[in-house]
Design a protein around this motif. Sequence first.
Motif, mmCIF file in Angstrom:
data_model
loop_
_atom_site.group_PDB
_atom_site.id
_atom_site.type_symbol
_atom_site.label_atom_id
_atom_site.label_comp_id
_atom_site.label_asym_id
_atom_site.label_seq_id
_atom_site.Cartn_x
_atom_site.Cartn_y
_atom_site.Cartn_z
ATOM 1 N N THR A 1 4.267 -8.639 -10.511
ATOM 2 C CA THR A 1 3.879 -8.055 -11.793
ATOM 3 C C THR A 1 4.689 -6.788 -12.015
ATOM 4 N N GLN A 2 5.396 -6.706 -13.150
ATOM 5 C CA GLN A 2 6.216 -5.540 -13.433
ATOM 6 C C GLN A 2 5.327 -4.344 -13.748
ATOM 7 N N LEU A 3 5.621 -3.213 -13.098
ATOM 8 C CA LEU A 3 4.806 -2.012 -13.272
ATOM 9 C C LEU A 3 5.497 -0.937 -14.095
ATOM 10 N N THR A 4 6.819 -0.819 -14.009
ATOM 11 C CA THR A 4 7.532 0.254 -14.699
ATOM 12 C C THR A 4 8.604 -0.315 -15.605
ATOM 13 N N ASP A 5 8.964 0.472 -16.602
ATOM 14 C CA ASP A 5 10.025 0.098 -17.522
ATOM 15 C C ASP A 5 11.380 0.278 -16.851
ATOM 16 N N ALA A 6 12.357 -0.544 -17.229
ATOM 17 C CA ALA A 6 13.681 -0.450 -16.619
ATOM 18 C C ALA A 6 14.311 0.919 -16.836
ATOM 19 N N LEU A 7 14.032 1.572 -17.971
ATOM 20 C CA LEU A 7 14.615 2.878 -18.253
ATOM 21 C C LEU A 7 14.021 3.981 -17.379
ATOM 22 N N GLN A 8 12.912 3.685 -16.694
ATOM 23 C CA GLN A 8 12.332 4.656 -15.770
ATOM 24 C C GLN A 8 13.214 4.828 -14.536
ATOM 25 N N GLU A 9 13.985 3.784 -14.185
ATOM 26 C CA GLU A 9 14.838 3.789 -12.990
ATOM 27 C C GLU A 9 14.062 4.299 -11.771
ATOM 28 N N ALA A 10 12.990 3.585 -11.446
ATOM 29 C CA ALA A 10 12.081 3.991 -10.381
ATOM 30 C C ALA A 10 12.478 3.362 -9.052
#
Length: 284
Positions: A79-88
């Motif tokens: 399950t995806q938790l963060t947006d790609a632009l967050q670069e986590a």
Amino acid sequence: MKALPRIPRTGLWTAAAFLAALGTLAGHQGFANSASVRTTVTITEATNSAATVSPDHRTIIMDVQGVLWSFDFSGGSGTQLTDALQEAARPDFSPRGDLVAFQSYAGGTFHIWVMRPDGSGVRQITTGHGDDREPRFSPDGTRIAFASDRAFNGSYNIWVVELASGALTQWTNTGGVTTPPTPASVDEFEPTWSPDGTKIAFVVGSGANGTTIQARDAAGTQTVLVTAAPGTRVNSPSYSPDGARVAYLQFGSNKSNLMVNQVKVAATDDAFPFFPQWLSNDQL
């Protein structure tokens, strides 16, 4: 490799960056007659991914191409938790399992962020011009240790931030324990807490080349725990729950081995250079 000192960005493109570049290329080359180009990229494998396990051993959170994903401990779809632009990257569960700390490049500088395990409540913990990386929760969950060059002395040091107040404490700035003493420009990075919260262990080296793993308490007493074998470097220390052993990664001769107290403990020669997670005193 991701998140090693003196490397300003992740070495792998995120999916968002890849799509942006693809769209730019399409525009310059006249590939498309429409105003936009839509492309689907399917990623089936990851490299240099860091993972953390919830205290109840029911959830794994892992970074893949700059995005944090949640998986059931027994396996299955993510399950995806963060947006790609967050670069986590570099997730770390809190001891109570109510928060996950991570480093993020959102805004153009690495800083420490936290969120709930379901991806909600994302908030930034550190700010400023320094790069803040490699967060690790204290055993009581009130503090986060991290590596940063925010002292602007040309090296990375270990810092601690209080979650409640945001107050910062610089834990190291010594260049480590050596004979003769090394200059303070030597990097100290990848911190990890002892189970009783009295010490922080970390890697000492130049850039990504860790030569020793050392530990320091709040009073400033510092000791060497591990010295890299000739021709190798060390990464990512992690104390066992009873504090008796330290797991870490050792890289040399194109092999990356999982080690515990200077003994190789896994068959693989390609363990990623991020914190190994102890599940018990005899399981990693």
